[in-house]
Design a protein around this motif. Structure first.
Motif, PDB file in Angstrom:
ATOM      1  N   UNK A   1       0.824  -1.211   0.000  1.00  0.00           N
ATOM      2  CA  UNK A   1       0.000   0.000   0.000  1.00  0.00           C
ATOM      3  C   UNK A   1       0.858   1.261   0.000  1.00  0.00           C
ATOM      4  N   UNK A   2       0.355   2.277  -0.680  1.00  0.00           N
ATOM      5  CA  UNK A   2       1.036   3.572  -0.748  1.00  0.00           C
ATOM      6  C   UNK A   2       0.207   4.584   0.013  1.00  0.00           C
ATOM      7  N   UNK A   3       0.801   5.199   1.025  1.00  0.00           N
ATOM      8  CA  UNK A   3       0.092   6.196   1.822  1.00  0.00           C
ATOM      9  C   UNK A   3       0.442   7.602   1.352  1.00  0.00           C
ATOM     10  N   UNK A   4      -0.296   8.574   1.890  1.00  0.00           N
ATOM     11  CA  UNK A   4       0.039   9.957   1.572  1.00  0.00           C
ATOM     12  C   UNK A   4       1.442  10.301   2.062  1.00  0.00           C
ATOM     13  N   UNK A   5       1.825   9.772   3.233  1.00  0.00           N
ATOM     14  CA  UNK A   5       3.168  10.028   3.747  1.00  0.00           C
ATOM     15  C   UNK A   5       4.226   9.437   2.822  1.00  0.00           C
ATOM     16  N   UNK A   6       3.963   8.259   2.269  1.00  0.00           N
ATOM     17  CA  UNK A   6       4.902   7.639   1.331  1.00  0.00           C
ATOM     18  C   UNK A   6       5.066   8.503   0.090  1.00  0.00           C
ATOM     19  N   UNK A   7       3.932   8.920  -0.474  1.00  0.00           N
ATOM     20  CA  UNK A   7       3.959   9.760  -1.673  1.00  0.00           C
ATOM     21  C   UNK A   7       4.701  11.066  -1.404  1.00  0.00           C
ATOM     22  N   UNK A   8       4.410  11.663  -0.252  1.00  0.00           N
ATOM     23  CA  UNK A   8       5.038  12.921   0.127  1.00  0.00           C
ATOM     24  C   UNK A   8       6.551  12.753   0.272  1.00  0.00           C
ATOM     25  N   UNK A   9       6.961  11.605   0.789  1.00  0.00           N
ATOM     26  CA  UNK A   9       8.389  11.353   0.988  1.00  0.00           C
ATOM     27  C   UNK A   9       9.126  11.285  -0.349  1.00  0.00           C
ATOM     28  N   UNK A  10       8.570  10.605  -1.325  1.00  0.00           N
ATOM     29  CA  UNK A  10       9.207  10.523  -2.643  1.00  0.00           C
ATOM     30  C   UNK A  10       9.358  11.923  -3.244  1.00  0.00           C
ATOM     31  N   UNK A  11       8.315  12.751  -3.096  1.00  0.00           N
ATOM     32  CA  UNK A  11       8.378  14.127  -3.592  1.00  0.00           C
ATOM     33  C   UNK A  11       9.452  14.916  -2.840  1.00  0.00           C
ATOM     34  N   UNK A  12       9.540  14.722  -1.522  1.00  0.00           N
ATOM     35  CA  UNK A  12      10.540  15.421  -0.723  1.00  0.00           C
ATOM     36  C   UNK A  12      11.958  15.102  -1.175  1.00  0.00           C
ATOM     37  N   UNK A  13      12.216  13.825  -1.388  1.00  0.00           N
ATOM     38  CA  UNK A  13      13.567  13.417  -1.781  1.00  0.00           C
ATOM     39  C   UNK A  13      13.925  14.030  -3.133  1.00  0.00           C
ATOM     40  N   UNK A  14      13.006  13.983  -4.054  1.00  0.00           N
ATOM     41  CA  UNK A  14      13.238  14.582  -5.377  1.00  0.00           C
ATOM     42  C   UNK A  14      13.493  16.093  -5.245  1.00  0.00           C
ATOM     43  N   UNK A  15      12.620  16.782  -4.487  1.00  0.00           N
ATOM     44  CA  UNK A  15      12.743  18.234  -4.354  1.00  0.00           C
ATOM     45  C   UNK A  15      14.041  18.614  -3.654  1.00  0.00           C
ATOM     46  N   UNK A  16      14.468  17.826  -2.674  1.00  0.00           N
ATOM     47  CA  UNK A  16      15.719  18.129  -1.975  1.00  0.00           C
ATOM     48  C   UNK A  16      16.890  18.147  -2.950  1.00  0.00           C
ATOM     49  N   UNK A  17      16.924  17.179  -3.845  1.00  0.00           N
ATOM     50  CA  UNK A  17      18.004  17.135  -4.825  1.00  0.00           C
ATOM     51  C   UNK A  17      17.988  18.306  -5.784  1.00  0.00           C
ATOM     52  N   UNK A  18      16.796  18.820  -6.074  1.00  0.00           N
ATOM     53  CA  UNK A  18      16.684  19.909  -7.046  1.00  0.00           C
ATOM     54  C   UNK A  18      17.293  21.211  -6.550  1.00  0.00           C
ATOM     55  N   UNK A  19      17.485  21.334  -5.225  1.00  0.00           N
ATOM     56  CA  UNK A  19      18.192  22.525  -4.746  1.00  0.00           C
ATOM     57  C   UNK A  19      19.569  22.190  -4.195  1.00  0.00           C
TER      58      UNK A  19
END
Length: 238
Positions: free
Chosen positions: A38-56
């Motif tokens: 199962x994929x939770x909102x926290x899981x989805x948010x974490x993937x976005x966070x990791x991606x965004x962290x790298x972008x800066x």
């Protein structure tokens, strides 16, 4: 730490950014059932966070190679580039598998970090670089641990394993610069300013926009997670 950096952190620094606007206020809400769990909102948010962290952090690492005045700061910049290129590859592998839209640009808050460091020079750059990055990594470290201990999704768990190693490495190299003001950093981590969600949320990618790729350095030592059935990486853009 000087007054200028204190103002910068007070105005900008709280790295627990949101993902794209959540539908529910419950991080544990399951938003999809996948073959990896199962994929939770926290899981989805974490993937976005990791991606965004790298972008800066990736471009800030490149800044450190050019603007750093000490060997330790330059080494820290190398670690940012190396670690986030590998994390970026993993994010871009698992995001389509989990049907997660990932950003192409950082959040306004994160762009503020870039702008601050871009305007710095000399010792001021070194000091701001070490302290801002120590605050952000110190804060996200707790998020990584929580996701790793609670997610039921094997792809998210693999990303959390990789992120745990990378974030700890980045915390360590920032501390090795000798420039971290621990009293100020720990204060910022535990009493962050309240910022609107719009400042903390990276915008979703525009339809049809080529995906930005963080290219690994020629001498890369960090490696992305090996995932069976993952799509081939997208062509490099930028």
């Amino acid at each position: 730490m000087g007054g200028a950096l204190s103002l910068t952190l007070a105005a900008l620094a709280y790295p627990t950014m949101l993902g794209f606007n959540n539908v529910s206020s419950s991080p544990s809400r399951v938003i999809a059932q996948t073959q990896w769990g199962p994929l939770t909102e926290a899981d989805r948010d974490f993937v976005v966070k990791v991606r965004a962290a790298g972008l800066w952090e990736y471009p800030v690492g490149q800044m450190a190679l050019k603007k750093g005045t000490t060997k330790a700061v330059i080494i820290a910049g190398q670690h940012l580039i190396d670690g986030h290129a590998a994390l970026d590859t993993t994010c871009r592998k698992i995001a389509p598998m989990l049907n997660i839209a990932i950003p192409n640009v950082p959040s306004p808050q994160q762009q503020g970090f870039i702008n601050t460091l871009n305007a710095d020079s000399g010792k001021q750059f070194d000091t701001d670089f070490a302290n801002i990055l120590r605050v952000t990594h110190g804060s996200i470290f707790n998020t990584v641990a929580k996701i790793r201990s609670t997610t039921k999704n094997t792809l998210v768990r693999a990303l959390a394993d990789q992120a745990n190693d990378t974030v700890l490495d980045h915390i360590t190299v920032m501390e090795k610069t000798g420039l971290v003001n621990f009293d100020q950093v720990l204060f910022q981590e535990t009493t962050p300013p309240k910022l609107p969600a719009s400042d903390l949320t990276p915008p979703p990618p525009a339809p049809g926009q080529p995906q930005v790729v963080l290219t690994p350095p020629p001498n890369a030592t960090s490696t992305p997670v090996a995932i069976d059935g993952a799509p081939s990486p997208s062509p490099t853009v930028g």
